[in-house]
Design a protein around this motif. Sequence first.
Motif, PDB file in Angstrom:
ATOM      1  N   MET A  59      55.194-118.607  -3.186  1.00  0.00           N
ATOM      2  CA  MET A  59      54.291-118.108  -4.323  1.00  0.00           C
ATOM      3  C   MET A  59      54.461-116.718  -5.008  1.00  0.00           C
ATOM      4  SD  MET A  59      51.910-118.781  -6.595  1.00  0.00           S
ATOM      5  CE  MET A  59      51.418-120.406  -5.979  1.00  0.00           C
ATOM      6  N   PRO A  60      55.098-116.422  -5.999  1.00  0.00           N
ATOM      7  CA  PRO A  60      55.113-115.097  -6.363  1.00  0.00           C
ATOM      8  C   PRO A  60      54.112-114.418  -6.623  1.00  0.00           C
ATOM      9  CG  PRO A  60      55.433-116.939  -8.221  1.00  0.00           C
ATOM     10  CD  PRO A  60      55.392-117.568  -7.087  1.00  0.00           C
ATOM     11  N   GLU A  61      54.132-113.003  -6.688  1.00  0.00           N
ATOM     12  CA  GLU A  61      53.147-112.281  -6.863  1.00  0.00           C
ATOM     13  C   GLU A  61      52.329-112.582  -8.305  1.00  0.00           C
ATOM     14  OE1 GLU A  61      51.500-110.181  -4.622  1.00  0.00           O
ATOM     15  OE2 GLU A  61      53.045-110.761  -3.284  1.00  0.00           O
ATOM     16  N   ARG A  62      51.118-112.315  -8.483  1.00  0.00           N
ATOM     17  CA  ARG A  62      50.591-112.426  -9.699  1.00  0.00           C
ATOM     18  C   ARG A  62      51.085-111.942 -10.868  1.00  0.00           C
ATOM     19  NH1 ARG A  62      45.382-115.491  -9.323  1.00  0.00           N
ATOM     20  NH2 ARG A  62      45.549-116.861  -7.231  1.00  0.00           N
ATOM     21  N   GLU A  63      51.342-110.719 -10.619  1.00  0.00           N
ATOM     22  CA  GLU A  63      52.085-109.874 -11.850  1.00  0.00           C
ATOM     23  C   GLU A  63      53.290-110.424 -12.135  1.00  0.00           C
ATOM     24  OE1 GLU A  63      52.559-107.303  -7.913  1.00  0.00           O
ATOM     25  OE2 GLU A  63      50.877-108.547  -9.120  1.00  0.00           O
ATOM     26  N   GLU A  64      54.073-111.233 -11.253  1.00  0.00           N
ATOM     27  CA  GLU A  64      55.406-111.494 -11.519  1.00  0.00           C
ATOM     28  C   GLU A  64      55.329-112.915 -12.204  1.00  0.00           C
ATOM     29  OE1 GLU A  64      57.280-111.751  -7.803  1.00  0.00           O
ATOM     30  OE2 GLU A  64      57.462-109.392  -7.641  1.00  0.00           O
ATOM     31  N   ILE A  65      54.209-113.587 -12.302  1.00  0.00           N
ATOM     32  CA  ILE A  65      54.173-115.076 -12.878  1.00  0.00           C
ATOM     33  C   ILE A  65      54.689-115.029 -14.260  1.00  0.00           C
ATOM     34  CG2 ILE A  65      52.541-116.840 -13.488  1.00  0.00           C
ATOM     35  CD1 ILE A  65      50.998-116.101 -11.077  1.00  0.00           C
ATOM     36  N   SER A  66      55.273-115.900 -14.747  1.00  0.00           N
ATOM     37  CA  SER A  66      55.849-115.863 -16.109  1.00  0.00           C
ATOM     38  C   SER A  66      54.619-116.115 -17.226  1.00  0.00           C
ATOM     39  CB  SER A  66      56.957-117.048 -16.329  1.00  0.00           C
ATOM     40  OG  SER A  66      58.165-116.639 -15.411  1.00  0.00           O
ATOM     41  N   PRO A  67      54.931-115.675 -18.412  1.00  0.00           N
ATOM     42  CA  PRO A  67      54.077-115.918 -19.568  1.00  0.00           C
ATOM     43  C   PRO A  67      54.090-117.725 -19.467  1.00  0.00           C
ATOM     44  CG  PRO A  67      55.267-114.206 -20.353  1.00  0.00           C
ATOM     45  CD  PRO A  67      55.859-114.431 -18.782  1.00  0.00           C
ATOM     46  N   GLY A  68      52.994-118.285 -19.855  1.00  0.00           N
ATOM     47  CA  GLY A  68      52.696-119.545 -20.140  1.00  0.00           C
ATOM     48  C   GLY A  68      52.524-120.380 -18.811  1.00  0.00           C
ATOM     49  N   VAL A  69      52.363-119.726 -17.783  1.00  0.00           N
ATOM     50  CA  VAL A  69      52.235-120.185 -16.356  1.00  0.00           C
ATOM     51  C   VAL A  69      50.812-119.918 -15.760  1.00  0.00           C
ATOM     52  CG1 VAL A  69      53.065-120.388 -13.915  1.00  0.00           C
ATOM     53  CG2 VAL A  69      54.615-120.345 -15.946  1.00  0.00           C
ATOM     54  N   ALA A  70      50.137-120.940 -15.259  1.00  0.00           N
ATOM     55  CA  ALA A  70      48.925-120.760 -14.686  1.00  0.00           C
ATOM     56  C   ALA A  70      48.800-121.097 -13.223  1.00  0.00           C
ATOM     57  CB  ALA A  70      47.722-121.463 -15.444  1.00  0.00           C
ATOM     58  N   VAL A  71      48.011-120.441 -12.380  1.00  0.00           N
ATOM     59  CA  VAL A  71      47.634-120.825 -11.123  1.00  0.00           C
ATOM     60  C   VAL A  71      46.716-121.497 -10.769  1.00  0.00           C
ATOM     61  CG1 VAL A  71      47.542-119.930  -8.666  1.00  0.00           C
ATOM     62  CG2 VAL A  71      48.830-118.558 -10.384  1.00  0.00           C
ATOM     63  N   ARG A  72      47.024-122.955 -10.139  1.00  0.00           N
ATOM     64  CA  ARG A  72      45.964-123.705  -9.944  1.00  0.00           C
ATOM     65  C   ARG A  72      45.942-124.193  -8.414  1.00  0.00           C
ATOM     66  NH1 ARG A  72      44.635-122.078 -13.891  1.00  0.00           N
ATOM     67  NH2 ARG A  72      43.971-122.919 -15.964  1.00  0.00           N
ATOM     68  N   ALA A  73      44.820-124.603  -7.698  1.00  0.00           N
ATOM     69  CA  ALA A  73      44.691-124.951  -6.209  1.00  0.00           C
ATOM     70  C   ALA A  73      45.300-126.374  -6.292  1.00  0.00           C
ATOM     71  CB  ALA A  73      43.414-125.098  -5.621  1.00  0.00           C
ATOM     72  N   VAL A  74      45.905-126.688  -5.196  1.00  0.00           N
ATOM     73  CA  VAL A  74      46.482-128.071  -4.906  1.00  0.00           C
ATOM     74  C   VAL A  74      46.438-128.330  -3.540  1.00  0.00           C
ATOM     75  CG1 VAL A  74      48.891-127.163  -4.469  1.00  0.00           C
ATOM     76  CG2 VAL A  74      48.630-129.472  -5.150  1.00  0.00           C
ATOM     77  N   ASP A  75      46.183-129.555  -3.096  1.00  0.00           N
ATOM     78  CA  ASP A  75      46.314-130.091  -1.555  1.00  0.00           C
ATOM     79  C   ASP A  75      47.635-130.724  -1.585  1.00  0.00           C
ATOM     80  OD1 ASP A  75      43.692-129.487  -0.717  1.00  0.00           O
ATOM     81  OD2 ASP A  75      42.647-131.020  -2.140  1.00  0.00           O
ATOM     82  N   ARG A  76      48.596-130.155  -0.875  1.00  0.00           N
ATOM     83  CA  ARG A  76      50.021-130.564  -0.801  1.00  0.00           C
ATOM     84  C   ARG A  76      50.110-131.383   0.775  1.00  0.00           C
ATOM     85  NH1 ARG A  76      53.530-128.171  -3.866  1.00  0.00           N
ATOM     86  NH2 ARG A  76      52.361-126.266  -3.887  1.00  0.00           N
ATOM     87  N   TRP A  77      50.864-132.516   0.515  1.00  0.00           N
ATOM     88  CA  TRP A  77      50.898-133.281   1.574  1.00  0.00           C
ATOM     89  C   TRP A  77      52.613-133.175   1.585  1.00  0.00           C
ATOM     90  CZ3 TRP A  77      48.081-135.892   5.083  1.00  0.00           C
ATOM     91  CH2 TRP A  77      48.678-136.871   5.763  1.00  0.00           C
ATOM     92  N   ARG A  78      53.015-133.218   2.805  1.00  0.00           N
ATOM     93  CA  ARG A  78      54.370-132.955   3.280  1.00  0.00           C
ATOM     94  C   ARG A  78      54.588-133.579   4.673  1.00  0.00           C
ATOM     95  NH1 ARG A  78      54.214-132.215  -1.616  1.00  0.00           N
ATOM     96  NH2 ARG A  78      55.412-130.970  -2.722  1.00  0.00           N
ATOM     97  N   ASN A  79      55.274-134.332   5.057  1.00  0.00           N
ATOM     98  CA  ASN A  79      55.776-134.889   6.248  1.00  0.00           C
ATOM     99  C   ASN A  79      54.611-135.174   7.267  1.00  0.00           C
ATOM    100  OD1 ASN A  79      58.560-134.838   5.559  1.00  0.00           O
ATOM    101  ND2 ASN A  79      58.340-132.556   5.805  1.00  0.00           N
ATOM    102  N   GLY A  80      53.506-135.803   6.485  1.00  0.00           N
ATOM    103  CA  GLY A  80      52.407-136.080   7.286  1.00  0.00           C
ATOM    104  C   GLY A  80      51.161-135.020   7.693  1.00  0.00           C
ATOM    105  N   VAL A  81      51.658-133.861   6.988  1.00  0.00           N
ATOM    106  CA  VAL A  81      50.796-132.794   7.070  1.00  0.00           C
ATOM    107  C   VAL A  81      50.268-132.298   5.675  1.00  0.00           C
ATOM    108  CG1 VAL A  81      50.572-130.473   7.820  1.00  0.00           C
ATOM    109  CG2 VAL A  81      51.986-131.952   8.891  1.00  0.00           C
TER     110      VAL A  81
END
Length: 277
Positions: free
Chosen positions: A1-23
């Motif tokens: 995840m890039p630093e907040r000030e580096e996020i491109s215009p038109g991009v938002a940050v949202r929470a996600v529950d990520r499932w990868r390889n059983g974790v």
Amino acid sequence: MPEREEISPGVAVRAVDRWRNGVSSHEEDLIAEEIPIAMVYNGATFAVMMASPHDLDDFALGFSLTERLINDASQLLQLETHALLEGIELAIQVADNAPGAHLDKERERLLPGRSGCGICGTRDLENAVRHDGAVGNGPTVSRDALELALRELKARQPMNLATGAVHAAAWADASGRILHVREDVGRHNALDKLIGAIHRASVDVDSGFALVTSRASYEMVTKAASAGITMLAAISAPTALAVELARSAGITLIGFARPGSHNVYTHPGRLLSAASD
């Protein structure tokens, strides 16, 4: 995840529950923004477009040109951006002799223009399928130049690199060097933004070609024709109507433009096998 000030215009940050390889892990993800943007001409609303909320000066100009609400860029006199609770209003002032100066109920859109739709809400077939005049001669471009533009474009899409959810439209010179790129959640919005950008930069449309990271649907060809663009290369497929409109407008239409391969559907004479041909 890039630093907040580096996020491109038109991009938002949202929470996600990520499932990868059983974790499972709870993280933050970068998501493309998509908001309603009202296009208001001399106080009258023409359309509400779902779009990415950046490069709005370019969007206002390009949309006004491709929707034939102004005849040339000089007729767009003033633009004010109003952030509202529901979205963004683009208050566009155009000259009294511009087609968009005195809108009536026959010109306004009945439905919002969704991010995947270029003509949502258009009232009649005449406005839905336009036949713009033929474009000019344009440049000849080598296949090597097309390949160069394709390679360059991959690194010129910060929003898509962050989210994987947006399209890009790019302008390259005849050598394949990319000069302008605009991104949006809607492919037609990205092309409108690009057209606005090249007009604002006083780019000669006979000096290069456009490249889009989407399919070449008929509204993309119509927008290109309205801007005088003579070559349009799309990473995905064209539609049958797009091919016919490109043929009648004199546009070189390229589909499935990928490294090492592409299909030329209309007016192949502008595309050379090598730079020296």
